[in-house]
Design a protein around this motif. Structure first.
Motif, PDB file in Angstrom:
ATOM      1  N   THR A 195       0.826  -1.203   0.000  1.00 23.06           N
ATOM      2  CA  THR A 195       0.000   0.000   0.000  1.00 23.06           C
ATOM      3  C   THR A 195       0.867   1.262   0.000  1.00 23.06           C
ATOM      4  O   THR A 195       0.448   2.310   0.491  1.00 23.06           O
ATOM      5  N   ALA A 196       2.078   1.132  -0.531  1.00 20.50           N
ATOM      6  CA  ALA A 196       2.914   2.310  -0.803  1.00 20.50           C
ATOM      7  C   ALA A 196       3.313   3.095   0.431  1.00 20.50           C
ATOM      8  O   ALA A 196       3.266   4.320   0.433  1.00 20.50           O
ATOM      9  N   HIS A 197       3.712   2.395   1.488  1.00 19.67           N
ATOM     10  CA  HIS A 197       4.259   3.115   2.638  1.00 19.67           C
ATOM     11  C   HIS A 197       5.666   3.642   2.338  1.00 19.67           C
ATOM     12  O   HIS A 197       6.057   4.676   2.843  1.00 19.67           O
TER      13      HIS A 197
ATOM     14  N   LEU B 139       8.715   2.412   3.171  1.00 23.04           N
ATOM     15  CA  LEU B 139       9.843   2.195   4.081  1.00 23.04           C
ATOM     16  C   LEU B 139      10.954   1.374   3.428  1.00 23.04           C
ATOM     17  O   LEU B 139      12.122   1.568   3.722  1.00 23.04           O
TER      18      LEU B 139
ATOM     19  N   GLU C 232      13.381   3.501   1.696  1.00 20.88           N
ATOM     20  CA  GLU C 232      14.244   4.224   2.634  1.00 20.88           C
ATOM     21  C   GLU C 232      15.402   3.343   3.076  1.00 20.88           C
ATOM     22  O   GLU C 232      16.531   3.797   3.234  1.00 20.88           O
ATOM     23  N   LEU C 233      15.115   2.051   3.294  1.00 15.96           N
ATOM     24  CA  LEU C 233      16.111   1.151   3.871  1.00 15.96           C
ATOM     25  C   LEU C 233      17.023   0.540   2.817  1.00 15.96           C
ATOM     26  O   LEU C 233      18.133   0.114   3.144  1.00 15.96           O
TER      27      LEU C 233
ATOM     28  N   ALA D  12      11.366  -6.792   6.567  1.00 21.61           N
ATOM     29  CA  ALA D  12      10.775  -6.852   7.914  1.00 21.61           C
ATOM     30  C   ALA D  12      10.100  -5.543   8.287  1.00 21.61           C
ATOM     31  O   ALA D  12       9.174  -5.535   9.094  1.00 21.61           O
ATOM     32  N   ALA D  13      10.557  -4.426   7.700  1.00 23.89           N
ATOM     33  CA  ALA D  13       9.986  -3.119   8.066  1.00 23.89           C
ATOM     34  C   ALA D  13       8.660  -2.855   7.363  1.00 23.89           C
ATOM     35  O   ALA D  13       7.943  -1.931   7.745  1.00 23.89           O
ATOM     36  N   CYS D  14       8.326  -3.645   6.353  1.00 21.38           N
ATOM     37  CA  CYS D  14       7.106  -3.376   5.570  1.00 21.38           C
ATOM     38  C   CYS D  14       5.868  -3.453   6.466  1.00 21.38           C
ATOM     39  O   CYS D  14       5.613  -4.483   7.093  1.00 21.38           O
ATOM     40  N   PRO D  15       5.084  -2.367   6.537  1.00 21.01           N
ATOM     41  CA  PRO D  15       3.905  -2.372   7.416  1.00 21.01           C
ATOM     42  C   PRO D  15       2.869  -3.429   7.036  1.00 21.01           C
ATOM     43  O   PRO D  15       2.085  -3.852   7.882  1.00 21.01           O
ATOM     44  N   THR D  16       2.844  -3.847   5.773  1.00 22.08           N
ATOM     45  CA  THR D  16       1.857  -4.850   5.363  1.00 22.08           C
ATOM     46  C   THR D  16       2.508  -6.197   5.055  1.00 22.08           C
ATOM     47  O   THR D  16       1.825  -7.104   4.578  1.00 22.08           O
ATOM     48  N   LEU D  17       3.807  -6.319   5.307  1.00 20.84           N
ATOM     49  CA  LEU D  17       4.567  -7.540   4.991  1.00 20.84           C
ATOM     50  C   LEU D  17       4.381  -7.959   3.534  1.00 20.84           C
ATOM     51  O   LEU D  17       4.257  -9.139   3.220  1.00 20.84           O
TER      52      LEU D  17
END
Lengths: 196, 66
Positions: free
Chosen positions: B11-13, B15, B18-19, B52-57
Motif C-alpha cells: 500500500t505504498a508506505h 519504508l 528508505e532502507l 521486515a519493516a514493511c507495514p503490510t509484509l
C-alpha cells in the motif's frame, strides 16, 4: 511535619522497595514514549529525508524493549521485596495478589498483553500482517490498564505526589497521539498521491 | 536471494525504499520499483531489514530455486 519521612526505611534498609518503585515509574515512562513513537511511526507526514520512517519505527522498537527490561526488574523486585503479600503466580495470573488485588491485577493483565505484543512483534515476519496488527491494537487497552495500575497500586502517585504528575503528563501525550491517529488515519496516503 | 513485492498487499508506505535505496526506488505514486535479478550478497542483510519493516509484509526475500 516530617514525622512519617523519618520513619521511612532508607535505601540500604529496603533496596527492593526503592527499586520496584523507580523501575516501575521508568517502565511507565518508557512504555508511554514507546506508544507515542509507535503512533508517530504510522504518520507519513512526520517523516523527512533527515528523519526517515524507519528511524521512528526502530526507535519505537528499541524503547519498547528497554521498557520491557525495566518492567522485568519492576516485577522481580516487587516479589523479592516481600513487605506486602503478592504471590509469585500473580506475575502472570491476575487477581491473586492479597495486596490491592484489583490494582495489582491490572498490572498483571498489562504485563501479559505486553509480552504478547512484544513476542508477536519479534516473530512478525513469520505471521500474517493482519493478525499481528490486531494483536498490536491491544496496546490501546494495555496503556489505560498501566495508567490505572500506576496511580492506584503504589504510593508514588497518591495524594498528588510527583508520580501523579508523571502519569498525567503521560496521559496527555498518549491522548494527543491517539487524537492525531484518529483524525489523520493510519497513513496519509492521499497526501503522497497529491504531492507534486 | 531475490526480493519480491506482492502488489496486492503493498500500500505504498515506502519504508523499503528508505532502507534499501540501492535496489528499490519508488514510482510517482510511492509504490516500489525493483529488479527481479538476484541480490548482490552485500545487500542481503539490508534487504531482510527492508522486508521486515514493511507495514503490510508485502515484501518477501526469496531463495533462488534450485
Amino acid at each position: 511535619m516530617s514525622i512519617s519521612v523519618a520513619t521511612l526505611p532508607t535505601l540500604t534498609q529496603a533496596p527492593y522497595w526503592y527499586l520496584t518503585r523507580s523501575t516501575g515509574i521508568t517502565a511507565f515512562v518508557l512504555l508511554t514514549l514507546a506508544m507515542g513513537l509507535g503512533i508517530a511511526a504510522t504518520q507519513r507526514t512526520l517523516a523527512s529525508p533527515s528523519w526517515p520512517r524507519f528511524a521512528t519505527q526502530n526507535l519505537h522498537r528499541n524503547v519498547s524493549l528497554l521498557g520491557l527490561a525495566f518492567l522485568g526488574v519492576h516485577i522481580v523486585t516487587t516479589l523479592v521485596d516481600g513487605y506486602v503479600t503478592i504471590t509469585n503466580w500473580s506475575v502472570l495470573v491476575p487477581f491473586l495478589s492479597e495486596y490491592r488485588r484489583l490494582w495489582v491485577a491490572l498490572g498483571t493483565i498489562a504485563f501479559d498483553l505486553t509480552l504478547l505484543v512484544i513476542v508477536t512483534s519479534l516473530i512478525r515476519s513469520r505471521m500474517k500482517a493482519q493478525v499481528w496488527r490486531w494483536v498490536h491494537y491491544s496496546v490501546y487497552a494495555l496503556w489505560p490498564l498501566t495508567f490505572l495500575h500506576f496511580i492506584k497500586s503504589g504510593t508514588d502517585a497518591a495524594h498528588g505526589r510527583f508520580g501523579l504528575w508523571v502519569a498525567l503528563v503521560g496521559a496527555g501525550l498518549v491522548g494527543a497521539a491517539v487524537a492525531v491517529r484518529v483524525t489523520a488515519g493510519e497513513d496519509d496516503r492521499q497526501a503522497a498521491v497529491l504531492a507534486p | 536471494m531475490r526480493l519480491r513485492v506482492n502488489p496486492i498487499d503493498c500500500t505504498a508506505h515506502g519504508l523499503c525504499a528508505e532502507l534499501l535505496p540501492e535496489w528499490i526506488s519508488l514510482d510517482e505514486w510511492g509504490y516500489p520499483v525493483l529488479d527481479d535479478q538476484p541480490l548482490p550478497a552485500q545487500l542481503v542483510k539490508n534487504a531482510k531489514r527492508a522486508a521486515a519493516a514493511c507495514p503490510t509484509l508485502a515484501m518477501k526475500l526469496l531463495r533462488d530455486e534450485g
